[in-house]
Structures are given as C-alpha cells and as structure tokens.
Design an enzyme around this catalytic site. Structure first.
Site, mmCIF file in Angstrom:
data_model
loop_
_atom_site.group_PDB
_atom_site.id
_atom_site.type_symbol
_atom_site.label_atom_id
_atom_site.label_comp_id
_atom_site.label_asym_id
_atom_site.label_seq_id
_atom_site.Cartn_x
_atom_site.Cartn_y
_atom_site.Cartn_z
ATOM 1 N N HIS A 85 0.849 -1.200 0.000
ATOM 2 C CA HIS A 85 0.000 0.000 0.000
ATOM 3 C C HIS A 85 0.881 1.246 0.000
ATOM 4 O O HIS A 85 0.772 2.118 0.847
ATOM 5 C CB HIS A 85 -0.948 -0.019 1.190
ATOM 6 C CG HIS A 85 -1.998 -1.078 1.094
ATOM 7 N ND1 HIS A 85 -3.178 -0.884 0.414
ATOM 8 C CD2 HIS A 85 -2.018 -2.355 1.552
ATOM 9 C CE1 HIS A 85 -3.901 -2.003 0.482
ATOM 10 N NE2 HIS A 85 -3.213 -2.907 1.153
ATOM 11 N N ASN A 109 -0.468 -5.120 -6.509
ATOM 12 C CA ASN A 109 -1.658 -4.447 -6.006
ATOM 13 C C ASN A 109 -1.289 -3.400 -4.969
ATOM 14 O O ASN A 109 -0.505 -3.666 -4.053
ATOM 15 C CB ASN A 109 -2.625 -5.472 -5.409
ATOM 16 C CG ASN A 109 -3.197 -6.381 -6.478
ATOM 17 O OD1 ASN A 109 -4.169 -6.045 -7.143
ATOM 18 N ND2 ASN A 109 -2.570 -7.536 -6.660
ATOM 19 N N ARG A 116 10.759 4.400 -16.975
ATOM 20 C CA ARG A 116 11.656 5.367 -16.342
ATOM 21 C C ARG A 116 11.579 5.350 -14.819
ATOM 22 O O ARG A 116 12.436 5.931 -14.165
ATOM 23 C CB ARG A 116 11.359 6.776 -16.866
ATOM 24 C CG ARG A 116 11.662 6.936 -18.350
ATOM 25 C CD ARG A 116 11.379 8.358 -18.835
ATOM 26 N NE ARG A 116 11.661 8.479 -20.267
ATOM 27 C CZ ARG A 116 10.790 8.194 -21.224
ATOM 28 N NH1 ARG A 116 9.574 7.788 -20.900
ATOM 29 N NH2 ARG A 116 11.128 8.316 -22.498
ATOM 30 N N GLY A 118 -6.649 -14.691 -10.347
ATOM 31 C CA GLY A 118 -7.059 -14.270 -11.675
ATOM 32 C C GLY A 118 -7.764 -12.932 -11.705
ATOM 33 O O GLY A 118 -8.108 -12.440 -12.785
ATOM 34 N N ASP A 122 -5.071 -13.364 0.984
ATOM 35 C CA ASP A 122 -5.698 -12.087 1.357
ATOM 36 C C ASP A 122 -7.189 -12.308 1.575
ATOM 37 O O ASP A 122 -8.020 -11.427 1.316
ATOM 38 C CB ASP A 122 -5.440 -11.020 0.283
ATOM 39 C CG ASP A 122 -5.715 -9.597 0.762
ATOM 40 O OD1 ASP A 122 -5.962 -9.410 1.971
ATOM 41 O OD2 ASP A 122 -5.705 -8.677 -0.079
ATOM 42 N N GLY A 142 -10.000 -7.362 -0.291
ATOM 43 C CA GLY A 142 -9.400 -8.657 -0.006
ATOM 44 C C GLY A 142 -9.775 -9.618 -1.119
ATOM 45 O O GLY A 142 -10.005 -9.216 -2.266
#
Length: 378
Positions: A190, A214, A222, A245, A270, A305
């Site tokens: 995060h 994620n 760059r 997926g 998760d 999640g």
C-alpha cells in the site's frame, strides 16, 4: 500413531512413489517406501504434500478478524481454511485503531501461549500506509507510527512470528530498522514509494512485498517503482502473490515468477470472511461488500481482499501460469516457510518436521488436512 500410505508423495523437494508416512503426536516419525499399504495404514491417499502456509489471512467462515479479534474467531478462521489445505497462517489485521490492534495482539498471544494449531503469529497490514494506495483500507485509520504505543503491540514476536506491512515513504528514517530489531518481519505494501525509496527500505531490513502489483507503484520504463524493487533478485526478499485471476492477470503472474524465480514467490490469499462461508453480501470495515465470480468488491468495485483459498491458488498457478505442480506446491508451503524462517518445521515431509499435511486428489482438490498430527478436515 497415524500411518498414511501415499501413492505419490511430494516431500517438499521431490516426488516419490508408494511411501508410508508415520507420525506420533505433532511430529513426523518416519517415511518408508513400500509397494502396498501396510496393515497399520490408517489412510490411503493419491497425493500427500506439506500443508499450505498462508501469511495473509483476514478472515474465513463468516468471521473477519478486524470485526472479532478474539481467540474463538481465530479458531473459526483456522478451521475454515483447513478444508482448503492451509495448516498454518498469519492472521492479518487490516488498518484499524489501537484498541482493535491491542485486542488482536492479545488474542494471538493467547493462541500462541495455548499452542493453538494453525496460528503462527500476527500480521499487521497497516496502519502506516499511503492514502494514495490505500485500496479498501479506511483512510481515516491511516496514520504515522506512535512508537510508544506500538511497542506494546510487538511482543507477539517473543512467542511467534510478527509481520508489519507498511509504506516506507510514510514512516520516519530508522523506523524499519527499529521494527527489525524488535524481531518484526517488515513488508512493503500500500505504497506510493519510488524505486529508490523501496530499495532503501529493503536495505534497511524489509524482506517482503505484500500482494505484488496491487496497491503499489508499478514498473514503468523510467520509474521502476515498488514493483521493480520487488522483482529485484540481488536481495533475499519474497513477494506475496494473490493467484485468483482477479488481483493479477495470469500473464503478469508468469512474468513475475520468471523475473523473481519460484524460490522467492509465495502464494497468499488475502482472504476475507467469505472463504468457507455461503454469504454473498457482508459487512466489511464499515462498508458493504459483494461476492461474485470468485471475487469480493465494495459497491464502487474496489477489491476488498479476496475470496481465494490456498488450494485454488495452487491449481491456478499450475493451470494458468504453466508452473509445475512441484513449484506451485513449494510456493504454497516451503517458500512461505522460508520467508518466515520456519522451514526447519514446515514445508517438507521429513522426520521431526511438523505433521501438518494435506492429502490431494490427482487434480489437486483437498481430500484431508492434518494440523500438528490431528485431523483438521476430512
């Protein structure tokens, strides 16, 4: 005494045929080659493998750990995931206030003191995250560390394992080193960090990346970002991969595994409370989430999640990425064990290792699960 005859045994490193595994109490006693089951065999299975280790579990069986940070909730979550081959986990607390963090800390400490099977420690996912990459975390819970308060919530590491996911650009210089000195396993997640900031965190002791791709800065031409730092191979870091997926496209999974190597990729779920539950709509951190087509989302479409279990993650890794069953099973067991530094107990089927095992069908569906020598699901 329990004896399992396996037509195929994956011992964590190689495949063997026609093996009998015997355990007494919580540890494996012997592994013997034999063409037919002995008279003492209590189970005959197609495939026997090390049980799965999930370092990122928010809930299961209708229970979210944030909502109910109690010992009974931990028991329910462990039981719910055992049906999918998970034998050990890091219960994960999503960013919350210090009262909830303290209750979760106390519950996990109690589970560890009671030697509850399946609970390895505690994973704080936040609250030291970047609001720009907050995902489903409540922004009002994200904050700077208060080390005086936090110090009281770290002694889980004296009994078990402690993980802290943070955004390195959100914490002061020296904070990661302090956490590492407190025996915490620091992960980057995060985060809106630059590549240089992420690598500085790795050099300070961070050793994991939470749900690769994620809620982190992407790899571009760059600016390599957090993803670029995660895929570096010069440092011993591990990447958690949600192989459902939905969080990561199979092509991106293939690229990540090829770049990082199977040795430093670990499958994670998760998972929220939907796993092991029939619920289709549920409360989640003050929001309403809906379960559909193998994913859970808020009303605005944000992933909340996952609805993933470890057995499905293994199958997806085999059938969507083309990795071998051995590699997929290692990413679900041996690799997270190495990440947590418990690979002298988990991730292999060897004498004196934990009798935490999973029996699978030929298509890798879970048939039976043992946690510390006891049947956890069948």
């Amino acid at each position: 005494m329990t004896t399992i005859f396996a037509r195929r045994l994956f011992n964590g490193e190689q495949w063997l045929s026609n093996q009998e595994v015997t355990f007494s109490g919580s540890q494996i006693a012997s592994i013997v080659a034999t063409q037919t089951p002995s008279n003492t065999a209590t189970d005959v299975v197609e495939i026997l493998a090390p049980g799965f280790i999930d370092v990122h579990v928010n809930g299961g069986g209708g229970t979210l750990f944030n909502h109910t940070p109690t010992l009974s909730a931990l028991e329910r979550i462990v039981q719910s995931h055992a049906q999918f081959g998970t034998v050990a986990m890091m219960p994960t607390l999503i960013s919350d206030d210090y009262t909830i963090m303290s209750e979760a800390h106390d519950a996990v400490n109690e589970a560890l003191s009671q030697k509850m099977g399946g609970v390895l420690g505690l994973h704080y996912e936040g609250p030291y995250l970047n609001p720009v990459r907050k995902g489903v975390h409540n922004e009002y819970q994200l904050r700077q560390p208060n080390e005086d308060i936090l110090a009281t919530l770290l002694d889980v590491s004296r009994r078990g394992k402690l993980m802290v996911t943070l955004a390195p650009e959100q914490v002061r210089a020296g904070f990661i080193e302090w956490l590492v000195s407190e025996r915490a396993i620091v992960c980057i997640g995060h985060s809106a960090a630059t590549y240089e900031q992420a690598m500085a965190a790795v050099n300070s002791g961070a050793r994991g990346f939470t749900h690769l791709f994620n809620a982190m800065t992407p790899l571009t031409s760059r600016e390599p970002g957090v993803v670029g730092a995660a895929l570096q191979t010069g440092k011993p870091t591990w990447c958690g991969l949600i192989a459902d997926g939905h969080h990561v496209h199979p092509a991106s999974m293939r690229v990540a595994i090829a770049a990082k190597g199977c040795e430093h990729i670990m499958l994670v779920t998760d998972a929220i409370q939907s796993v092991g539950s029939a619920e289709t709509e549920m409360a989640f951190l003050g929001k309403k989430v809906r379960r559909s087509d193998g994913k859970v989302t808020t009303e605005d479409g944000t992933l909340a999640g996952s609805d993933l279990d470890m057995a499905t993650a293994v199958r997806n890794t085999i059938f969507q990425t083309g990795r071998t069953p051995a590699e997929a099973l290692q990413m679900a067991s041996l690799r997270p064990a190495e990440f947590l530094d418990i690979d002298d107990q988990f991730g292999r089927i060897k004498p004196d290792y934990r009798a935490s095992l999973v029996a699978l069908s030929e298509d890798y569906q879970v048939q039976k699960t043992w946690i510390d020598g006891k049947v956890a699901w069948c």
